[in-house]
Write a protein that holds these residues in place. Structure first.
Motif, mmCIF file in Angstrom:
data_model
loop_
_atom_site.group_PDB
_atom_site.id
_atom_site.type_symbol
_atom_site.label_atom_id
_atom_site.label_comp_id
_atom_site.label_asym_id
_atom_site.label_seq_id
_atom_site.Cartn_x
_atom_site.Cartn_y
_atom_site.Cartn_z
ATOM 1 N N HIS A 84 0.839 -1.198 0.000
ATOM 2 C CA HIS A 84 0.000 0.000 0.000
ATOM 3 C C HIS A 84 0.874 1.248 0.000
ATOM 4 O O HIS A 84 1.910 1.301 0.667
ATOM 5 C CB HIS A 84 -0.914 0.004 1.226
ATOM 6 C CG HIS A 84 -2.037 0.980 1.129
ATOM 7 N ND1 HIS A 84 -1.864 2.336 1.289
ATOM 8 C CD2 HIS A 84 -3.367 0.808 0.866
ATOM 9 C CE1 HIS A 84 -3.023 2.950 1.160
ATOM 10 N NE2 HIS A 84 -3.955 2.050 0.893
ATOM 11 N N THR A 85 0.449 2.255 -0.739
ATOM 12 C CA THR A 85 1.244 3.476 -0.869
ATOM 13 C C THR A 85 1.551 4.101 0.491
ATOM 14 O O THR A 85 2.666 4.589 0.728
ATOM 15 C CB THR A 85 0.512 4.495 -1.759
ATOM 16 O OG1 THR A 85 0.274 3.906 -3.039
ATOM 17 C CG2 THR A 85 1.346 5.755 -1.936
ATOM 18 N N ALA A 86 0.575 4.107 1.389
ATOM 19 C CA ALA A 86 0.781 4.710 2.708
ATOM 20 C C ALA A 86 1.845 3.952 3.499
ATOM 21 O O ALA A 86 2.661 4.561 4.199
ATOM 22 C CB ALA A 86 -0.537 4.738 3.486
ATOM 23 N N THR A 100 11.737 0.950 -4.700
ATOM 24 C CA THR A 100 12.182 -0.440 -4.840
ATOM 25 C C THR A 100 12.827 -0.931 -3.553
ATOM 26 O O THR A 100 12.627 -2.072 -3.125
ATOM 27 C CB THR A 100 13.178 -0.574 -6.015
ATOM 28 O OG1 THR A 100 12.523 -0.175 -7.221
ATOM 29 C CG2 THR A 100 13.674 -1.999 -6.154
ATOM 30 N N ARG A 101 13.614 -0.061 -2.918
ATOM 31 C CA ARG A 101 14.241 -0.429 -1.653
ATOM 32 C C ARG A 101 13.178 -0.612 -0.563
ATOM 33 O O ARG A 101 13.275 -1.533 0.250
ATOM 34 C CB ARG A 101 15.240 0.643 -1.228
ATOM 35 C CG ARG A 101 15.995 0.337 0.056
ATOM 36 C CD ARG A 101 16.918 -0.852 -0.101
ATOM 37 N NE ARG A 101 17.742 -1.057 1.088
ATOM 38 C CZ ARG A 101 18.644 -2.012 1.212
ATOM 39 N NH1 ARG A 101 18.839 -2.863 0.208
ATOM 40 N NH2 ARG A 101 19.356 -2.142 2.308
ATOM 41 N N ALA A 102 12.172 0.240 -0.547
ATOM 42 C CA ALA A 102 11.090 0.103 0.430
ATOM 43 C C ALA A 102 10.371 -1.228 0.238
ATOM 44 O O ALA A 102 10.023 -1.916 1.211
ATOM 45 C CB ALA A 102 10.110 1.259 0.293
ATOM 46 N N ARG A 103 10.171 -1.594 -1.008
ATOM 47 C CA ARG A 103 9.543 -2.875 -1.318
ATOM 48 C C ARG A 103 10.418 -4.037 -0.854
ATOM 49 O O ARG A 103 9.925 -5.028 -0.307
ATOM 50 C CB ARG A 103 9.312 -2.950 -2.829
ATOM 51 C CG ARG A 103 8.512 -4.138 -3.329
ATOM 52 C CD ARG A 103 8.215 -3.910 -4.820
ATOM 53 N NE ARG A 103 7.462 -4.993 -5.398
ATOM 54 C CZ ARG A 103 7.992 -6.086 -5.945
ATOM 55 N NH1 ARG A 103 9.319 -6.215 -5.974
ATOM 56 N NH2 ARG A 103 7.229 -7.031 -6.459
ATOM 57 N N ALA A 104 11.723 -3.899 -1.038
ATOM 58 C CA ALA A 104 12.655 -4.931 -0.579
ATOM 59 C C ALA A 104 12.597 -5.090 0.933
ATOM 60 O O ALA A 104 12.650 -6.209 1.459
ATOM 61 C CB ALA A 104 14.068 -4.590 -1.029
ATOM 62 N N ILE A 105 12.502 -3.975 1.646
ATOM 63 C CA ILE A 105 12.419 -4.025 3.106
ATOM 64 C C ILE A 105 11.175 -4.793 3.535
ATOM 65 O O ILE A 105 11.224 -5.669 4.414
ATOM 66 C CB ILE A 105 12.441 -2.609 3.696
ATOM 67 C CG1 ILE A 105 13.824 -1.975 3.483
ATOM 68 C CG2 ILE A 105 12.070 -2.614 5.176
ATOM 69 C CD1 ILE A 105 13.887 -0.494 3.809
ATOM 70 N N ALA A 106 10.033 -4.479 2.915
ATOM 71 C CA ALA A 106 8.785 -5.176 3.255
ATOM 72 C C ALA A 106 8.870 -6.656 2.929
ATOM 73 O O ALA A 106 8.469 -7.519 3.729
ATOM 74 C CB ALA A 106 7.618 -4.527 2.516
ATOM 75 N N LEU A 146 1.976 -8.382 -0.429
ATOM 76 C CA LEU A 146 2.315 -7.270 0.461
ATOM 77 C C LEU A 146 1.131 -6.394 0.833
ATOM 78 O O LEU A 146 1.251 -5.525 1.698
ATOM 79 C CB LEU A 146 3.374 -6.375 -0.210
ATOM 80 C CG LEU A 146 4.723 -7.002 -0.527
ATOM 81 C CD1 LEU A 146 5.582 -6.010 -1.313
ATOM 82 C CD2 LEU A 146 5.435 -7.424 0.752
ATOM 83 N N GLU A 147 -0.011 -6.587 0.190
ATOM 84 C CA GLU A 147 -1.076 -5.587 0.267
ATOM 85 C C GLU A 147 -1.704 -5.428 1.649
ATOM 86 O O GLU A 147 -2.265 -4.371 1.950
ATOM 87 C CB GLU A 147 -2.169 -5.894 -0.765
ATOM 88 C CG GLU A 147 -2.883 -7.208 -0.582
ATOM 89 C CD GLU A 147 -3.839 -7.480 -1.735
ATOM 90 O OE1 GLU A 147 -3.971 -6.619 -2.611
ATOM 91 O OE2 GLU A 147 -4.447 -8.573 -1.761
ATOM 92 N N LYS A 148 -1.610 -6.445 2.505
ATOM 93 C CA LYS A 148 -2.241 -6.334 3.824
ATOM 94 C C LYS A 148 -1.260 -5.952 4.931
ATOM 95 O O LYS A 148 -1.659 -5.846 6.094
ATOM 96 C CB LYS A 148 -2.945 -7.638 4.172
ATOM 97 C CG LYS A 148 -4.148 -7.920 3.285
ATOM 98 C CD LYS A 148 -4.902 -9.150 3.748
ATOM 99 C CE LYS A 148 -6.111 -9.413 2.864
ATOM 100 N NZ LYS A 148 -6.848 -10.626 3.309
ATOM 101 N N LEU A 149 -0.002 -5.755 4.600
ATOM 102 C CA LEU A 149 0.966 -5.350 5.616
ATOM 103 C C LEU A 149 0.620 -3.970 6.161
ATOM 104 O O LEU A 149 0.185 -3.083 5.428
ATOM 105 C CB LEU A 149 2.376 -5.327 5.035
ATOM 106 C CG LEU A 149 3.009 -6.652 4.616
ATOM 107 C CD1 LEU A 149 4.445 -6.424 4.173
ATOM 108 C CD2 LEU A 149 2.959 -7.680 5.741
ATOM 109 N N ARG A 150 0.834 -3.804 7.449
ATOM 110 C CA ARG A 150 0.620 -2.514 8.098
ATOM 111 C C ARG A 150 1.910 -2.087 8.790
ATOM 112 O O ARG A 150 2.659 -2.912 9.296
ATOM 113 C CB ARG A 150 -0.516 -2.602 9.116
ATOM 114 C CG ARG A 150 -1.885 -2.817 8.474
ATOM 115 C CD ARG A 150 -2.270 -1.611 7.635
ATOM 116 N NE ARG A 150 -3.560 -1.741 6.994
ATOM 117 C CZ ARG A 150 -3.757 -2.143 5.748
ATOM 118 N NH1 ARG A 150 -2.716 -2.519 4.997
ATOM 119 N NH2 ARG A 150 -4.957 -2.199 5.243
#
Length: 247
Positions: A84-86, A100-106, A146-150
């Protein structure tokens, strides 16, 4: 306010001397991610905790959430649902890291949860990859999601530790687990258990883990779904004081 908010560096060193190996370490912390898995079934919120092996220099013998250092290649793994963008913006958190790095972290939080706890978070379906650490998802036909991660919290290990991490604490629900294996392939976590929040707080926790668990417990009282726009705690050392700010 938590017990760590505003504590001086020397006092924190004493408090955390059993959690970390103290000494000259890296000046720049490495990106890392932790996943707090929550189970709402049964009328009481439970959280997954695991005990780290005593041989580790970082939090030996302590109960922690699954997690670990980010591998840059994690950002290139295909997913069935996007971050999610937020949440993405919370992970970036005013730094210069890329999306891309943020996505890698998640994704590293999801990978580590598989490696340490044998839990594959995602959607059932054919999946293939050449990236190391993700072959279990292909074997069990789980597409990472990843969509449900908070976003729950962020904490930067203070200076003076042999290892330092800029850790993003993310949360997901047990319902998001597509496959549960008896154990993780790396066996880094021992005594994996689902605990009530009170039981988790009573275990041998690192000081920062206890603070974040207490923050989460308070938040869940009025925000059980962990809304995207709620302020989240950020722990780091500022002018020799360990500070907690809501951002």
């Amino acid at each position: 306010m938590t017990a760590l908010d505003g504590i001086g560096r020397s006092e924190l060193d004493v408090k955390e001397s059993r959690d970390f190996a103290l000494g000259p370490g890296p000046l720049r912390p490495r990106d890392a991610a932790t996943l707090i898995l929550l189970d709402h079934s049964g009328g009481e919120t439970r959280v997954l905790m695991g005990k780290r092996a005593s041989k580790h220099a970082f939090m030996p013998g302590k109960f922690v959430f699954p997690g670990g250092r980010t591998d840059p290649t994690d950002g290139r793994v295909k997913v069935s649902g996007a971050l999610h963008t937020a949440v993405e913006q919370r992970i970036i958190g005013g730094t210069r890291i890329t999306k891309t790095r943020a996505r890698a972290i998640a994704l590293s939080a999801i990978r580590e949860t598989y490696e340490e706890a044998g839990l594959l978070i995602g959607t059932k379906g054919a999946f293939s990859t050449n990236h190391e650490g993700w072959h279990g998802f292909a074997e069990h036909e789980v597409q990472p999601n990843l969509e449900k991660l908070r976003f729950v919290a962020r904490a930067i290990t203070p200076p003076g530790r042999v290892r330092r991490y800029d850790t993003r604490f993310l949360a997901a629900w047990r319902d998001d687990v597509a496959v549960e294996l008896p154990e993780g392939p790396t066996l880094e976590l021992e005594e994996l258990a689902w605990m009530s929040l009170a039981q988790a707080r009573a275990t041998d926790l690192p000081a920062i883990t206890l603070s974040i668990l207490s923050d989460l417990e308070e938040r869940l009282k009025h925000d059980p779904d962990l809304s995207l726009d709620a302020p989240t705690p950020f722990y780091r050392m500022i002018r020799n004081r360990f500070k907690r700010d809501l951002v």
